[in-house]
Design a protein around this motif. Structure first.
Motif, PDB file in Angstrom:
ATOM      1  N   SER A   8       1.588  -7.800  -3.646  1.00 58.65           N
ATOM      2  CA  SER A   8       0.632  -6.816  -3.111  1.00 58.65           C
ATOM      3  C   SER A   8       0.811  -5.458  -3.761  1.00 58.65           C
ATOM      4  O   SER A   8      -0.182  -4.785  -4.020  1.00 58.65           O
ATOM      5  N   THR A   9       2.052  -5.058  -4.022  1.00 64.13           N
ATOM      6  CA  THR A   9       2.244  -3.753  -4.652  1.00 64.13           C
ATOM      7  C   THR A   9       1.562  -3.730  -6.020  1.00 64.13           C
ATOM      8  O   THR A   9       0.830  -2.786  -6.343  1.00 64.13           O
ATOM      9  N   ALA A  10       1.785  -4.800  -6.795  1.00 64.51           N
ATOM     10  CA  ALA A  10       1.164  -4.856  -8.121  1.00 64.51           C
ATOM     11  C   ALA A  10      -0.355  -4.813  -8.000  1.00 64.51           C
ATOM     12  O   ALA A  10      -1.034  -4.119  -8.765  1.00 64.51           O
ATOM     13  N   PHE A  24       0.835  -1.202   0.000  1.00 65.36           N
ATOM     14  CA  PHE A  24       0.000   0.000   0.000  1.00 65.36           C
ATOM     15  C   PHE A  24       0.873   1.256   0.000  1.00 65.36           C
ATOM     16  O   PHE A  24       0.667   2.180  -0.789  1.00 65.36           O
ATOM     17  N   ALA A  25       1.885   1.243   0.882  1.00 63.55           N
ATOM     18  CA  ALA A  25       2.761   2.419   0.958  1.00 63.55           C
ATOM     19  C   ALA A  25       3.492   2.627  -0.368  1.00 63.55           C
ATOM     20  O   ALA A  25       3.560   3.742  -0.881  1.00 63.55           O
ATOM     21  N   PHE A  26       4.020   1.540  -0.950  1.00 64.56           N
ATOM     22  CA  PHE A  26       4.758   1.675  -2.213  1.00 64.56           C
ATOM     23  C   PHE A  26       3.844   2.128  -3.341  1.00 64.56           C
ATOM     24  O   PHE A  26       4.237   2.912  -4.203  1.00 64.56           O
ATOM     25  N   ALA A  27       2.601   1.627  -3.339  1.00 63.60           N
ATOM     26  CA  ALA A  27       1.724   1.903  -4.476  1.00 63.60           C
ATOM     27  C   ALA A  27       1.017   3.243  -4.348  1.00 63.60           C
ATOM     28  O   ALA A  27       0.747   3.889  -5.354  1.00 63.60           O
ATOM     29  N   LYS A  81      -1.674  -1.289  -6.722  1.00 61.30           N
ATOM     30  CA  LYS A  81      -1.554  -0.281  -7.790  1.00 61.30           C
ATOM     31  C   LYS A  81      -2.814  -0.245  -8.647  1.00 61.30           C
ATOM     32  O   LYS A  81      -3.181   0.782  -9.197  1.00 61.30           O
ATOM     33  N   GLY A  82      -3.457  -1.421  -8.772  1.00 65.32           N
ATOM     34  CA  GLY A  82      -4.660  -1.510  -9.593  1.00 65.32           C
ATOM     35  C   GLY A  82      -5.906  -0.927  -8.935  1.00 65.32           C
ATOM     36  O   GLY A  82      -6.939  -0.775  -9.582  1.00 65.32           O
ATOM     37  N   ILE A  83      -5.837  -0.608  -7.643  1.00 62.17           N
ATOM     38  CA  ILE A  83      -6.990   0.007  -6.975  1.00 62.17           C
ATOM     39  C   ILE A  83      -7.003   1.492  -7.335  1.00 62.17           C
ATOM     40  O   ILE A  83      -5.981   2.174  -7.216  1.00 62.17           O
TER      41      ILE A  83
END
Lengths: 306, 373
Positions: free
Chosen positions: A187-189, A103-106, A192-194
């Motif tokens: 999870s990052t990938a 979540f933080a990265f995205a 990112k889609g949200i």
């Protein structure tokens, strides 16, 4: 109109031969896969004596004594309890940490992201098992240093200070760490889609990032969370190389460590050994039967690390 | 302006508290041990003062020199390469081929085959290793089945010989006949085969004929000592076989799932234009899976480097260390007998290096020959 059936006729025998070959190949593979396991299962109901006389047939007298004996010698209730704790604890840890970091990265802009994310992703290529000796030295040295430090300032008076080595905490920490690269990558990938709009709307309503994570992101990430759990559970349950060096107290051992004991001093008692092996494979077989679709889908994502 | 600043600070705080804990754990299990391995591999550390030993210092590349001079290192490295080869050139092509058969519906019940072939991958390799070590052992079912064939063949021959004299008269002919069918084993047991065997046969009463037959079979029938795992020259073969057995199903599932993404119209069109299945496989399916193949190869390589538990359970690295891979060599160096931590850490560094080299080669191959995805 005439030529079409004729062409099919000439192709048919080849196709039929191909089909037979294909079935033979898959049939052979299936037989080689199933037969040893079925053999193992059947022999777990023979006494050691009967096994030595009759290795390939069905038991004359089916007996469950092997299971009773193996369970007692192996102390399987404790092993399974520990395995459950390690597997569930690490799975929860991996999932929550991966989603938070993802979540933080995205979704939170930061200059640190490329560096931190990049170095985490590099870990996908690394087999943590190859680091078992330095890991062992790390945990034992740290325990020793911390123990000496705490003792010198009078905070600890015990004999041996244990934080990382021979503790459940240490096992969980290292299990979580070794699965984080793949988890964070997935999870990052996914996060990112949200759509950003959802997060912005929540921010306008006054929600902070933590609130957004726990009440929105976590729920929306359920599919990837399930994938991560499904992928990690078998690997954690069956893990051997790391826990083998992290734990030497009998009370902390996991199921694979307990089974391994049956290959050494107890190896001549085939009956009990077979029963122990069946006990060792049963939980994951049941897990597989229950979640086959999800496991297959997860593995297919190409995300499972050996 | 104020509001944005507050948001920025909140964002930084949230970022820190969400990223730092997992990142620190990751550092704890990877970067830190690697750094430790680098330092200790260059040192003479063996416990140090802390654990009541000698103080330690950096001594340079001494351990690496020892490592390269050690034949067991090269043996372990060779075994690792064997496992990588059987993984990349065994598991991947077989998995691909089986996936193709199911994908193209050349065989029915695709789900069933997939479901079964994946089973070994879900079971603990400790269980699998012990199971196969029993199967391959001299006391195992393979040896048992083969020796049963030998015994029954011998038993038939003995019955044929014993039937004519009926058991009472032990003629020279009978003795010669038994020596004849028994081969060298008679000479191994009796110092003077003809005389001793005659005495032996005469020691049985006529009514003991079945017992005599059984004893002859036990003594003289050819026995195959199934020493797959105890013979240095061949001990790696069962390990390679089990490696193949265990993981092929994983790649079957990965490939099959990714084949589903291929546009079937292209394949149908090619088939109508007269392309054979082999052409469809080679020209359409294989190129469109090149990315998946790369991922699978990386997975395969990192997986094959962790053959530790399987080999420990199957052979323990024996006989005479011939089935050691690098991880077992490292483990033995650190934990078996006199611990040599600097050398073990040098081995750890070599494993990390080895896997990096392999992955770079994989990327290189993909770049040179890879298709488009």
């Amino acid at each position: 109109m005439e030529s079409v059936p004729r062409r099919i006729k000439t192709v048919r025998p080849m196709a039929a031969a191909g089909k037979i070959l294909a079935y033979a190949a898959l049939g052979l593979f299936t037989l080689v896969t199933v037969y040893p396991l079925a053999w193992l299962f059947i022999n777990s109901f023979k006494t050691t004596n009967e096994f030595q006389m009759n290795m390939l047939g069905l038991p004359v007298d089916w007996t469950v004594d092997n299971y009773v004996g193996a369970w007692k010698i192996g102390e399987f209730d404790r092993l399974i309890g520990n395995s459950l704790l390690y597997t569930i604890g690490a799975t929860i840890g991996i999932t929550v940490f991966s989603l938070q970091a993802g979540f933080a990265f995205a979704k939170i802009k930061s200059k640190a992201t490329p560096l931190i994310y990049g170095s985490l992703i590099l870990g996908i290529l690394l087999t943590i098992q190859s680091l078992m000796v330095p890991l062992f030295l790390e945990v034992t040295i740290l325990d020793k240093l911390l123990g000496d430090l705490l003792r010198s300032i009078g905070l600890y008076g015990g004999r041996e200070f244990k934080l990382f080595h021979n503790t459940r905490f240490g096992v969980l920490l290292i299990y979580i760490g070794s699965a984080l690269p793949v988890g964070i990558y997935l999870s990052t990938a996914f996060i990112k889609g949200i759509p950003d709009a959802i997060i912005e709307a929540a921010q306008i309503d006054g929600a902070g990032y933590y609130r957004i994570f726990w009440s929105i992101i976590l729920r929306m990430s359920a599919p990837i969370a399930v994938t991560m759990c499904i992928l990690n559970i078998p690997g954690l349950w069956n893990e051997f190389a790391l826990i083998n060096i992290l734990v030497s107290d009998a009370g902390l051992k996991s199921l694979p460590l307990g089974i391994f004991k049956f290959s050494g001093s107890l190896s001549s008692d085939y009956g009990k050994q077979f029963a122990a092996l069946v006990i060792g494979m049963f939980p994951m077989l049941a897990f597989y039967v229950a979640f086959r679709k999800q496991i297959t889908a997860g593995v297919a994502a190409g995300a499972m690390k050996g | 302006m104020i509001r944005r600043n507050r948001k920025g600070a909140e964002g930084r705080r949230a970022y820190r508290s969400m990223v730092l804990p997992p990142f620190l754990i990751y550092i704890f299990v990877t970067a830190f041990p690697i750094a430790l391995a680098v330092i200790l591999s260059l040192s003479n550390y063996n416990g140090g003062k802390m654990f009541g030993g000698e103080p330690w210092k950096i001594v340079g590349f001494e351990q690496y020199g020892k490592l390269f001079a050690d034949p067991y290192f090269w043996n372990a490295l060779r075994n690792n390469i064997y496992i990588v080869l059987i993984s990349v050139f065994g598991q991947l092509p077989l998995g691909f081929l089986l996936a193709y058969l199911i994908y193209r519906k050349i065989v029915k019940f695709g789900g069933f085959w997939q479901g079964i072939l994946y089973v070994p991958a879900i079971i603990s390799v400790i269980v699998i290793g012990i199971m196969w070590s029993i199967i391959f052992s001299p006391y195992g079912p393979i040896a048992d089945a083969v020796n049963r064939v030998y015994s029954s063949a011998y038993s038939a021959k003995v019955s044929a010989l014993l039937r004519s004299p009926g058991g009472e008269g032990v003629t020279d002919e009978l003795v010669d006949g038994i020596i004849d069918i028994s081969g060298s084993t008679v000479g191994d047991i009796f110092s003077d085969p003809r005389a001793d065997l005659k005495d032996f046969l005469q020691s049985y009463e006529p009514e003991d004929l079945p017992m005599l037959k059984e004893d002859l079979v036990n003594l003289f029938a050819h026995k195959w000592n199934a020493d797959f795992l105890s013979k240095p020259g061949v001990a790696m073969i069962p390990i390679l076989f089990v490696t193949l057995w265990c993981w092929t199903g994983v790649y079957l599932i990965i490939f099959h799932a990714n084949m589903q993404k291929i546009d079937t119209q292209i394949i149908d069109a090619a088939r109508i234009d007269g392309a054979t299945e082999m052409q469809v496989m080679g020209r359409i399916v294989l190129p469109s899976l090149s990315g998946t193949l790369l991922n699978a190869a990386i997975l395969c390589i990192s997986g094959s480097l962790s053959g530790f538990a399987l080999i420990l359970a199957m052979t323990g690295g024996g006989p005479a260390r011939v089935t050691q891979v690098l991880s077992i060599y490292m483990y033995d160096t650190a934990f078996m007998g006199a611990a040599n931590y600097p050398l073990a850490n040098a081995i750890a560094m070599m494993i990390v290096l080895f896997s990096l080299v392999l992955i770079l080669i994989t990327f290189g191959v993909e770049k040179a020959f890879g298709g488009k995805e």
